[in-house]
Design a protein around this motif. Structure first.
Motif: not given
Length: 343
Positions: A177-178, A183-188, A249-251, A253-257
């Motif tokens: 869930i986190f 991913l829904y709030f990429p800038e927060n 740039k990396m956030a 990709l890391i959250h998808l992983f």
């Protein structure tokens, strides 16, 4: 001899005193109930005489309650006496065990050519070490202090192990869930930091519990705990990564992983628990063994056939994330060197 006779006499005196005290208490309760019944009877006569008869506790119930209380008090006194003897025996055993280990060490240093003769003594100390107190190692001591984490009751150790398994199962959906929220709030950045703080808490908690389980006879290997140390440090690194173009740039990709691994961990844990229950019923695993990749033997079933592509995909995804991060860090390092040379 004499000391045992004195203890028995003291114990009999305690029992006689407790019985005498209970007889006195019963007489006082009966006298008090008699006085209350008389006063209530007078009041009931003036008010109609119905309520007090309904609220009075029957004498049979009071007698049963008093008998149960007497039994509990006697058992409590016996337990105190037995615990005193057990603690005294534990102190004597620990002192003798330390002396025994010191003798083995001194003998081994003095007669180096005859170490094979000490093999039996080393095996004995290995078995008896399970009765000695332990602090759980440096990592556990840094959080809990130098306290004994050895469980002497089987019920306590099994309860701790089951709580460890439940902790992993409950946190896996929370991680998923986190990751979706991040991913829904990429800038927060605050939401991201909260998630990374949860990751650090998760791996610290796992490492503490696994160290304690290992000291109590679980099959957890050192490399399994060490890889949780690395994951904990990675979570702290992500937590302290400032908001910058490199993080942006990396956030994602890391959250998808993290999302992918959360789903994979959910199915993997279910498979490992099923395998662990099977091995335990066959007598090939102890009750304190946990569900991890080192404890559950591979069995080619339908569950494994469905899980294997997910695991392979996760390894390839992890390699891609690591390679991308390495290339980006190497590029930044190269740019910084060029800027330094130009200056």
């Amino acid at each position: 001899g004499k000391r045992d006779d004195e203890k028995r006499s003291l114990y009999l005196v305690d029992l006689l005193l407790s019985e005498y005290c209970w007889e006195r208490k019963e007489k006082m309760v009966i006298e008090t109930s008699t006085v209350l019944s008389e006063s209530s009877g007078n009041g009931a006569a003036s008010l109609g005489g119905k309520r007090d008869d309904e609220r009075r506790i029957p004498e049979s119930v009071m007698e049963e309650l008093n008998n149960q209380a007497r039994e509990v008090e006697m058992l409590g006194q016996q337990l105190k006496n037995q615990l005193f003897e057990v603690h005294k025996l534990q102190d004597t055993f620990e002192s003798s065990m330390r002396k025994y280990k010191k003798m083995i060490s001194n003998t081994q240093k003095e007669y180096k050519a005859q170490r094979k003769e000490l093999a039996m003594h080393k095996a004995l100390t290995h078995d008896l070490n399970k009765l000695m107190p332990t602090s759980g190692g440096f990592f556990v001591e840094s959080f809990l202090g130098n306290y004994n984490v050895r469980f002497h009751r089987k019920k306590e150790s099994l309860s701790f192990k089951e709580d460890y398994e439940l902790f992993k199962q409950r946190l896996a959906p929370t991680m998923i869930i986190f990751c979706l929220i991040c991913l829904y709030f990429p800038e927060n950045r605050w939401i991201h930091m909260l998630f990374q703080l949860l990751l650090a808490y998760y791996y610290v908690n796992l490492s503490l519990r696994e160290n304690i389980l290992q000291k109590n006879g679980s099959n957890i290997k050192h490399w399994w705990i060490a890889h949780h140390y690395i994951s904990m440090m990675a979570a702290v690194f992500m937590l302290t990564w400032p908001s910058s173009p490199s993080y942006t740039k990396m956030a994602k990709l890391i959250h998808l992983f993290g999302l992918y691994m959360g789903v994979a961990q959910f199915f993997q844990t279910r498979y490992q628990l099923a395998r662990l229950y099977t091995l335990r019923s066959l007598g090939r695993a102890s009750e304190l063994d946990v569900s991890n990749s080192d404890s559950t033997q591979i069995h080619w079933s339908r569950g494994m056939n469905a899980l294997l592509p997910i695991i392979i995909g996760g390894q390839l995804f992890q390699g891609y994330v690591s390679l991308t991060l390495f290339r980006y860090v190497a590029f930044l390092f190269f740019i910084s060197i060029q800027i330094h040379k130009a200056a």
